[in-house]
Design a protein around this motif. Structure first.
Motif: not given
Length: 566
Positions: A181, A336, A346, A349, A360, A365, A390
């Protein structure tokens, strides 16, 4: 029926390693008994890395996570003003490797050298490095191109790995993130501006610095102990896997273990074995010992349990990592999260996971890491940072909607020593667990300093386009007293319990470090995280895999020596 050579109780990381290694000899018959279900490694909720955030979220129980969980709880902790802490453990073949954050971190050289110097010869870092190398397939060396997508300094990440510290043909795949990310890169830039150096490999020559974690994953999917160690050998005719079966005690004749008693639904029975190996973790292994008559004589008498061996260290020496979390609300959609603005991304994703096993769903995360010392007189890290891209958080999630990020501050060596004790002689009753946080030598100083250090990172320019506000505890919580109140109210553990069947030679030791046999009895060993005399300065699963690999070797060497003597 002829007794098994070994009955292993518990099919978590340690139990799966033992089942694999001990059955390499076709003449050895092994039974592996597990309280939970079998064949979990290919189930979607297990293999999708992001799904780990659902295991402890009650609103998402319909996805099936609870059947992989076994819950414990501390007694009201005096140091937390009577607050109790929930303590989840994994259940089923694979154990907690089915549900954990998949971060693979060994610990510091000083941890293992401390074991060695504290009465456990053969357990120093140099002694254990061959086992760490044996167990892993370090993907950045086995497939250097797997890290080409990661920008790390000015050189490819794979070129910054020292092969002397890693293996490439072990059963456990250790991989870099498939998708990073943008917030993880912002974290690394901010941490450098705050004065911390980049570290491409926390499991290399030095743990110090900030970097990206490596994970027990392959092709973007979780790798469990079952998938790595048990599934490849479950066809062996000398291995019998017995799932959904609770072991209630170790059976003894005099002071010699002869197997285990079990129950399954309304059924009960026994399994005869020449040796019994407990691999049920830091809560259940001491509980089973005590239920079987091995423990502190006075406590066993209180519950009406016949004494087999007075061993006062059973259940003592409980240790874990302390953790607090700073939560930030984002003004960008880079982290996220679920929002209308992020809906198109999303959807992509989902497609990225289905088609390429990236994006994702290949992330937990918890992407960014750091090992830093809060003590200006020492360069040995005493805190571990987890930067989460996230808001979903296994310890205290505020929700999955909206956008934000978290910074975990983990105290690596808290100094608190707790205990596990019986509440009754009923094997169905959870044991009494008390950590004694912030009592004795355990203070808030390190966590308080860690919070201020983390805030300094978050205040750097790379976060400016993204950070809206600190929402927990909030910027007004700044003084020592206010921070202490926040810590006392919110601190939890990282679910890394160890130490309750500690190896060593002193009066409180439970296990012989040369054989992993329980002191004073025959035919009984413990091989799991409970034998660590002190907690390692990192997530504990890597050290658990390692000690099980070494434990399997010790058992095999002893068997070979016995056969030669005969």
């Amino acid at each position: 029926m002829e007794p098994f050579d070994y009955v292993i109780v518990g099919a978590g990381p340690a139990g799966c390693v033992l089942a694999n290694r001990l059955t390499e000899d076709p003449a050895v018959r092994v039974a592996l008994v597990e309280a939970g279900p079998d064949r979990n490694a290919r189930k979607a909720i297990v293999r999708i890395p992001l799904a780990m955030v659902t295991f402890m979220a009650p609103a998402l129980a319909f996805l099936g996570g609870p059947k992989f969980m076994s819950w414990f709880e501390t007694e009201p902790e005096p140091g937390l003003q009577g607050r109790s802490i929930a303590l989840p453990r994994g259940k089923g073949t694979g154990g907690s490797s089915n549900v954990n954050g998949q971060i693979f971190m060994r610990g510091q050289r000083e941890d293992f050298d401390g074991w060695r110097d504290g009465g456990c010869p053969g357990w120093g870092f140099d002694d254990l490095l061959p086992y760490f190398r044996k167990l892993e397939r370090f993907e950045l060396l086995a497939e250097p191109r797997s890290g080409n997508h990661i920008r790390f300094g000015k050189r490819p990440l794979s070129e910054q790995i020292d092969a002397a510290f890693h293996g490439t043909d072990g059963p456990l795949n250790i991989a870099p993130l498939r998708s990073v990310n943008p917030m993880a890169h912002a974290y690394l830039e901010a941490a450098q501006l705050a004065g911390h150096e980049l570290n491409p490999d926390f499991n290399g020559a030095s743990q110090n610095g900030v970097g990206l974690y490596t994970f027990t994953q392959k092709n973007g999917q979780r790798v469990t102990a079952e998938g790595a160690y048990l599934d490849p050998v479950r066809h062996r005719s000398n291995l019998t896997i017995i799932p959904d079966t609770q072991v209630t005690k170790v059976r003894f004749e005099g002071q010699t273990a002869t197997g285990v008693a079990w129950k399954r639904g309304g059924e009960t029975g026994t399994i005869a074995a020449r040796e019994t190996i407990l691999a049920t973790g830091a809560f259940v292994s001491p509980q089973l010992l005590m239920l079987s008559g091995v423990g502190k004589a006075r406590e066993l008498a209180r519950h009406g349990i016949p004494l087999v061996r007075d061993l006062p260290g059973v259940g003592e020496n409980l240790q874990d990592h302390l953790d607090v979390t700073l939560e930030y609300r984002a003004k960008s959609t880079a982290p996220y999260g679920i929002s209308w603005r992020a809906l198109p991304r999303n959807v992509l994703h989902v497609l990225d996971w289905i088609i390429r096993k990236r994006g994702l769903f290949s992330s937990t995360t918890g992407e960014g890491g750091g090992f830093i010392s809060t003590d200006p007189k020492s360069d040995r890290p005493d805190i571990q940072l987890f930067f989460c891209t996230g808001r979903a958080n296994t310890q205290a999630a505020s929700g999955f909607t909206g956008h934000g990020f978290l910074m975990h501050i983990c105290q690596l060596r808290p100094g608190s020593i707790g205990r596990v004790a019986l509440k009754s002689a009923d094997p169905d009753e959870r044991p009494s667990i008390l950590y004694n946080f912030f009592r004795g030598e355990s203070t808030m100083d390190t966590l308080r300093a860690g919070i201020r250090l983390a805030r300094k990172i978050m205040a750097q320019k790379p976060f400016a386009p993204h950070l809206d506000a600190e929402v927990d505890p909030g910027p007004e919580v700044e003084s020592d007293g206010a921070l202490d109140a926040f810590i006392r109210q919110s601190v939890g553990t990282l679910f890394h319990p160890v130490g309750t069947c500690a190896m060593g030679q002193g009066p409180e030791a439970v296990v012989d470090p040369q054989t992993l046999r329980v002191h004073g009895v025959n035919g009984l060993r413990v091989v799991d995280a409970s034998i660590m005399p002190t907690i390692v300065s990192a997530n504990t699963v890597a050290a658990t895999y390692c000690l099980a690999e070494k434990g399997a070797d010790l058992i095999k060497q002893e068997r070979t020596a016995r056969q030669r003597a005969a």
